[in-house]
Design a protein around this motif. Sequence first.
Motif, PDB file in Angstrom:
ATOM      1  N   VAL A  33     -37.707  -0.753 -17.723  1.00 25.58           N
ATOM      2  CA  VAL A  33     -37.843  -2.152 -18.129  1.00 25.58           C
ATOM      3  C   VAL A  33     -38.838  -2.870 -17.221  1.00 25.58           C
ATOM      4  O   VAL A  33     -39.696  -3.631 -17.681  1.00 25.58           O
ATOM      5  CB  VAL A  33     -36.473  -2.865 -18.082  1.00 25.58           C
ATOM      6  CG1 VAL A  33     -36.641  -4.367 -18.325  1.00 25.58           C
ATOM      7  CG2 VAL A  33     -35.539  -2.276 -19.128  1.00 25.58           C
TER       8      VAL A  33
ATOM      9  N   GLY B 241     -42.377  -2.135 -18.205  1.00 25.31           N
ATOM     10  CA  GLY B 241     -42.770  -2.394 -19.585  1.00 25.31           C
ATOM     11  C   GLY B 241     -42.712  -1.183 -20.489  1.00 25.31           C
ATOM     12  O   GLY B 241     -43.008  -1.281 -21.686  1.00 25.31           O
TER      13      GLY B 241
ATOM     14  N   ASP C 282     -40.435  -1.259 -23.680  1.00 23.50           N
ATOM     15  CA  ASP C 282     -41.023  -1.851 -24.888  1.00 23.50           C
ATOM     16  C   ASP C 282     -41.905  -0.848 -25.619  1.00 23.50           C
ATOM     17  O   ASP C 282     -41.965  -0.835 -26.851  1.00 23.50           O
ATOM     18  CB  ASP C 282     -41.846  -3.085 -24.514  1.00 23.50           C
ATOM     19  CG  ASP C 282     -40.971  -4.237 -24.041  1.00 23.50           C
ATOM     20  OD1 ASP C 282     -39.842  -4.364 -24.555  1.00 23.50           O
ATOM     21  OD2 ASP C 282     -41.403  -4.998 -23.163  1.00 23.50           O
TER      22      ASP C 282
ATOM     23  N   ARG D  24     -39.609   1.307 -27.601  1.00 28.74           N
ATOM     24  CA  ARG D  24     -39.139   0.600 -28.796  1.00 28.74           C
ATOM     25  C   ARG D  24     -40.187   0.621 -29.900  1.00 28.74           C
ATOM     26  O   ARG D  24     -39.884   0.890 -31.070  1.00 28.74           O
ATOM     27  CB  ARG D  24     -38.795  -0.843 -28.436  1.00 28.74           C
ATOM     28  CG  ARG D  24     -38.485  -1.718 -29.637  1.00 28.74           C
ATOM     29  CD  ARG D  24     -38.291  -3.162 -29.240  1.00 28.74           C
ATOM     30  NE  ARG D  24     -39.417  -3.726 -28.511  1.00 28.74           N
ATOM     31  CZ  ARG D  24     -40.558  -4.101 -29.095  1.00 28.74           C
ATOM     32  NH1 ARG D  24     -40.728  -3.950 -30.389  1.00 28.74           N
ATOM     33  NH2 ARG D  24     -41.517  -4.618 -28.373  1.00 28.74           N
ATOM     34  N   ARG D  25     -41.426   0.346 -29.551  1.00 28.84           N
ATOM     35  CA  ARG D  25     -42.485   0.344 -30.561  1.00 28.84           C
ATOM     36  C   ARG D  25     -42.700   1.726 -31.144  1.00 28.84           C
ATOM     37  O   ARG D  25     -43.043   1.881 -32.323  1.00 28.84           O
ATOM     38  CB  ARG D  25     -43.776  -0.201 -29.946  1.00 28.84           C
ATOM     39  CG  ARG D  25     -43.739  -1.691 -29.657  1.00 28.84           C
ATOM     40  CD  ARG D  25     -45.116  -2.225 -29.314  1.00 28.84           C
ATOM     41  NE  ARG D  25     -45.594  -1.769 -28.019  1.00 28.84           N
ATOM     42  CZ  ARG D  25     -45.414  -2.419 -26.879  1.00 28.84           C
ATOM     43  NH1 ARG D  25     -44.727  -3.565 -26.867  1.00 28.84           N
ATOM     44  NH2 ARG D  25     -45.895  -1.954 -25.746  1.00 28.84           N
TER      45      ARG D  25
ATOM     46  N   MET E 220     -33.004  -3.642 -28.675  1.00 33.02           N
ATOM     47  CA  MET E 220     -34.055  -2.952 -29.422  1.00 33.02           C
ATOM     48  C   MET E 220     -34.016  -3.319 -30.904  1.00 33.02           C
ATOM     49  O   MET E 220     -35.050  -3.546 -31.533  1.00 33.02           O
ATOM     50  CB  MET E 220     -33.914  -1.441 -29.242  1.00 33.02           C
ATOM     51  CG  MET E 220     -34.204  -0.951 -27.847  1.00 33.02           C
ATOM     52  SD  MET E 220     -34.197   0.852 -27.700  1.00 33.02           S
ATOM     53  CE  MET E 220     -35.749   1.244 -28.495  1.00 33.02           C
TER      54      MET E 220
ATOM     55  N   ALA F 108     -35.370  -6.763 -31.446  1.00 36.36           N
ATOM     56  CA  ALA F 108     -36.807  -6.773 -31.263  1.00 36.36           C
ATOM     57  C   ALA F 108     -37.525  -6.249 -32.512  1.00 36.36           C
ATOM     58  O   ALA F 108     -38.690  -6.568 -32.738  1.00 36.36           O
ATOM     59  CB  ALA F 108     -37.194  -5.929 -30.051  1.00 36.36           C
TER      60      ALA F 108
ATOM     61  N   HIS G 173     -33.751 -13.578 -27.632  1.00 35.03           N
ATOM     62  CA  HIS G 173     -34.523 -12.336 -27.752  1.00 35.03           C
ATOM     63  C   HIS G 173     -35.175 -12.159 -29.120  1.00 35.03           C
ATOM     64  O   HIS G 173     -36.308 -11.707 -29.228  1.00 35.03           O
ATOM     65  CB  HIS G 173     -33.612 -11.129 -27.499  1.00 35.03           C
ATOM     66  CG  HIS G 173     -32.919 -11.183 -26.182  1.00 35.03           C
ATOM     67  ND1 HIS G 173     -33.581 -11.076 -24.986  1.00 35.03           N
ATOM     68  CD2 HIS G 173     -31.611 -11.360 -25.877  1.00 35.03           C
ATOM     69  CE1 HIS G 173     -32.722 -11.165 -23.986  1.00 35.03           C
ATOM     70  NE2 HIS G 173     -31.521 -11.344 -24.499  1.00 35.03           N
TER      71      HIS G 173
ATOM     72  N   ASP H  90     -50.105   1.242 -28.565  1.00 36.44           N
ATOM     73  CA  ASP H  90     -49.917   1.915 -27.282  1.00 36.44           C
ATOM     74  C   ASP H  90     -50.677   3.238 -27.276  1.00 36.44           C
ATOM     75  O   ASP H  90     -50.682   3.967 -28.265  1.00 36.44           O
ATOM     76  CB  ASP H  90     -48.430   2.170 -27.045  1.00 36.44           C
ATOM     77  CG  ASP H  90     -47.622   0.884 -26.997  1.00 36.44           C
ATOM     78  OD1 ASP H  90     -47.953   0.024 -26.164  1.00 36.44           O
ATOM     79  OD2 ASP H  90     -46.672   0.754 -27.802  1.00 36.44           O
TER      80      ASP H  90
END
Length: 592
Positions: A94, A97, A100, A103-104, A144, A147, A328, A341
């Motif tokens: 976390v 980063g 995240d 999650r993506r 998650m 998000a 969130h 990413d």
Amino acid sequence: MFEQVVDPVGGSLALSALVAAIPLLTLFVLLGALKVKAWMAGLISLAVAIVLAILAFRMPVGQAVLSATEGAAFGFFPILWIVINAIWVYNLTVATGHFDVLRRSFEKVSPDQRIQAIIIAFCFGALLEALAGFGTPVAISVVMLMALGFQPMKAAAVALIANTAPVAFGALATPIVTLATVTSGVSDDARLTVDTLGAMAGRQTPILAAFVPLVLVLVVDGKRGLKDTWFEALVAGFAFGIAQFVAANYISVPLTDIIAALVAAAAVVAVVRMRKTTYEPVTAATLAGGGAGTVASGPGGRERGGVGATAGEELGDAPGRQDARDPHAPAVGGDRPVVEDSRAEVVKAYAPYGIIIVIFALANLGPVKSALGQAPWTTSFAWPGLNVFAAGSDTELSSTTFSFNWLPAAGTLMIFAGILTMLVLRISPGRALKAYVDTYRELKWAIVTVMAVLALAYVLNQSGMTSHMGRLLAETGAFFAFLSPILGWIGVAVTGSDTSANALFGALQVQAATNAGLDPVLLAAANSSGGVMGKMVSPQNLAIAAAAVGMAGREGELFRKVFGWSMLLLLLMCLIVVLQASPVLSWMVPGP
């Protein structure tokens, strides 16, 4: 020294068992009815247990206190040791980063929220349960899911329901390890070991796994979700169940959920990529615009059909808006920036979990495991000053011996994984140390709670209170096979932990099974397997889920959404255990 006394209260089994139940009733009332904080309820119940052990069960003051200290020590090591260090590794991801990024990565597998619920809440949640447990999967999965555009209450319900099938083997099978520890001294049955108890649980919970993903898609999108994605749900459930059975019986009990989670995730991803679907994916935008379908909030719950009757509405959310109390969740149906990413960043995001799997796999290889089980890496010693004997026996209870496997302990291995994660993610020692200290701060009350509950369990077991309750329950005869999973459910529902429930009731299950002529391994495992359904209605888990979605105070509403599913799955487990106790499925119970 102390030798347990038979029927110490008025020479009556019934009166002795009734008095023995007072500490547990105290815990239940404080948590369930009076809504006292868990750590405080645990400490008060422990105090009650010590007083009754001394006054009613004639246990010397010193022996009662020492029994509690051993239980508290066991609560911290190895139980909390794995939880603290596992959450530390998560906190490292976390801080950089990379959580995240992870999650993506999940989001790109499928834009369909029903598939995302299976992959994140069921598969990835099971992996988190395998590595940490104790509410971690719920907290992380909820964040998650939101998000990705899930409405808050629905995200919480999905995460809670998904956190069932893997619980018995959570935190690297800590519940099974605890079960083996507290039951080994109650019976002379040589099968009361981690491997055999794990194998038995691995012949019960996999049956539940086949149904849980079906429940998830039903909760997310009602009958339409079940109609469209039943195949993916069944693939996930059966893949997880089969892998869980194979791992628990033939590979490694601690690695059971890790293997099952990875196999299930791979199976779902493969099906999603290979299957040509004819249905329209259900996304946050789709639900915001309304859609056809009938939804369900639980067995016996109200159903609504027609345009605009979405699962989000049925679960108490108004689609198309962001809940003002939720810090969130993005606005459902709104545009979110697309972040691409790099492959290197995605690999780094998955790296901590890969590192953990490799380290634990190596540690569980036969020669390595055997070497680490020897001195000086593992040592056992009699708890100083504690000398407890069963009534009429000249042999000390095995629970008075403390096993300190400081190097091969799951928590220690997790520290090694964290150090390697620091190197891969390029985290400075100072930043990692700060994350470690922050982890202890976050878990301070959970630490007190778990240590208090385990101390309570040791006092109950070593004073003889547990054996008296077990003897009384055994008088129900064969019907106890049906009650056994319910006892585990009550334990988890109250304590929030399958580990704590096993510590509280594991010895009682074995004692009752022995006196009733039932298989002690079957009922000991049933305590753990039955307990997994109590996880979704536990006040602690409900509080974690509600807090994660910014809806503290709405735990009662969330409880009503998941209670029906908890009862339905518990009934299924009760029937499974009854059949396994009968000639119909008795062949599923491991032999001598």
